[in-house]
Design a protein around this motif. Structure first.
Motif, PDB file in Angstrom:
ATOM      1  N   SER A  65      -8.640  11.808  14.726  1.00  0.00           N
ATOM      2  CA  SER A  65      -9.986  12.048  14.200  1.00  0.00           C
ATOM      3  C   SER A  65      -9.997  12.289  12.694  1.00  0.00           C
ATOM      4  O   SER A  65     -11.024  12.648  12.135  1.00  0.00           O
ATOM      5  N   ASN A  66      -8.850  12.078  12.063  1.00  0.00           N
ATOM      6  CA  ASN A  66      -8.764  12.366  10.634  1.00  0.00           C
ATOM      7  C   ASN A  66      -8.081  11.210   9.902  1.00  0.00           C
ATOM      8  O   ASN A  66      -6.851  11.137   9.867  1.00  0.00           O
ATOM      9  N   PRO A  67      -8.849  10.309   9.308  1.00  0.00           N
ATOM     10  CA  PRO A  67      -8.259   9.160   8.615  1.00  0.00           C
ATOM     11  C   PRO A  67      -7.304   9.561   7.495  1.00  0.00           C
ATOM     12  O   PRO A  67      -6.306   8.880   7.252  1.00  0.00           O
ATOM     13  N   LYS A  68      -7.587  10.683   6.835  1.00  0.00           N
ATOM     14  CA  LYS A  68      -6.695  11.135   5.762  1.00  0.00           C
ATOM     15  C   LYS A  68      -5.334  11.539   6.344  1.00  0.00           C
ATOM     16  O   LYS A  68      -4.283  11.220   5.784  1.00  0.00           O
ATOM     17  N   ALA A  69      -5.350  12.210   7.467  1.00  0.00           N
ATOM     18  CA  ALA A  69      -4.098  12.608   8.107  1.00  0.00           C
ATOM     19  C   ALA A  69      -3.304  11.381   8.547  1.00  0.00           C
ATOM     20  O   ALA A  69      -2.083  11.344   8.417  1.00  0.00           O
ATOM     21  N   LEU A  70      -3.992  10.372   9.042  1.00  0.00           N
ATOM     22  CA  LEU A  70      -3.327   9.140   9.450  1.00  0.00           C
ATOM     23  C   LEU A  70      -2.648   8.486   8.258  1.00  0.00           C
ATOM     24  O   LEU A  70      -1.501   8.036   8.356  1.00  0.00           O
ATOM     25  N   GLU A  94       1.661   7.877   7.635  1.00  0.00           N
ATOM     26  CA  GLU A  94       2.314   6.577   7.505  1.00  0.00           C
ATOM     27  C   GLU A  94       3.725   6.670   6.915  1.00  0.00           C
ATOM     28  O   GLU A  94       4.654   6.084   7.459  1.00  0.00           O
ATOM     29  N   PRO A  95       3.939   7.416   5.816  1.00  0.00           N
ATOM     30  CA  PRO A  95       5.310   7.522   5.299  1.00  0.00           C
ATOM     31  C   PRO A  95       6.263   8.219   6.279  1.00  0.00           C
ATOM     32  O   PRO A  95       7.432   7.854   6.379  1.00  0.00           O
ATOM     33  N   VAL A  96       5.743   9.186   7.005  1.00  0.00           N
ATOM     34  CA  VAL A  96       6.562   9.883   8.004  1.00  0.00           C
ATOM     35  C   VAL A  96       6.970   8.919   9.105  1.00  0.00           C
ATOM     36  O   VAL A  96       8.134   8.891   9.528  1.00  0.00           O
ATOM     37  N   MET A  97       6.036   8.110   9.551  1.00  0.00           N
ATOM     38  CA  MET A  97       6.343   7.141  10.602  1.00  0.00           C
ATOM     39  C   MET A  97       7.325   6.090  10.103  1.00  0.00           C
ATOM     40  O   MET A  97       8.191   5.639  10.853  1.00  0.00           O
ATOM     41  N   ALA A  98       7.231   5.721   8.832  1.00  0.00           N
ATOM     42  CA  ALA A  98       8.189   4.759   8.268  1.00  0.00           C
ATOM     43  C   ALA A  98       9.596   5.337   8.280  1.00  0.00           C
ATOM     44  O   ALA A  98      10.566   4.639   8.611  1.00  0.00           O
ATOM     45  N   VAL A  99       9.713   6.611   7.940  1.00  0.00           N
ATOM     46  CA  VAL A  99      11.026   7.262   7.977  1.00  0.00           C
ATOM     47  C   VAL A  99      11.541   7.326   9.426  1.00  0.00           C
ATOM     48  O   VAL A  99      12.720   7.056   9.681  1.00  0.00           O
TER      49      VAL A  99
END
Length: 88
Positions: free
Chosen positions: A68-73, A77-82
């Motif tokens: 529910s938070n586009p800013k959090a998403l 993204e960098p965390v998911m890339a790591v």
């Protein structure tokens, strides 16, 4: 609705593929296959499980942490890339 329900068919396909790899490894061990064959199959299983884990983690983060938070998403993204690179 849970993300595992939404992606149920593809997740089950991945799990069945992993199951086939595990059965193949078991057969290789039963047949006293060369250790390089056994090691390669074990490494393949590890990669498949890590790929599944990466997919589940990313979906979980998107669906339950930042849904529910586009800013959090965007910040995730960098965390998911790591995580993707770590789990390879």
């Amino acid at each position: 609705m849970s993300h595992t329900v939404q992606n149920k068919k593809s997740l089950i396909t991945r799990v069945r593929r992993i199951g086939g790899q595990v059965a193949s490894l078991e057969n290789a061990l039963e047949a006293d296959a060369d250790c390089d064959v056994v090691l390669q199959q074990a490494a393949s299983i590890r990669g498949a499980v890590q790929g599944l884990m990466s997919l589940l983690l990313e979906d979980h983060l998107r669906e339950h942490v930042a849904a529910s938070n586009p800013k959090a998403l965007k910040e995730l993204e960098p965390v998911m890339a790591v995580l993707r690179s770590y789990l390879r």
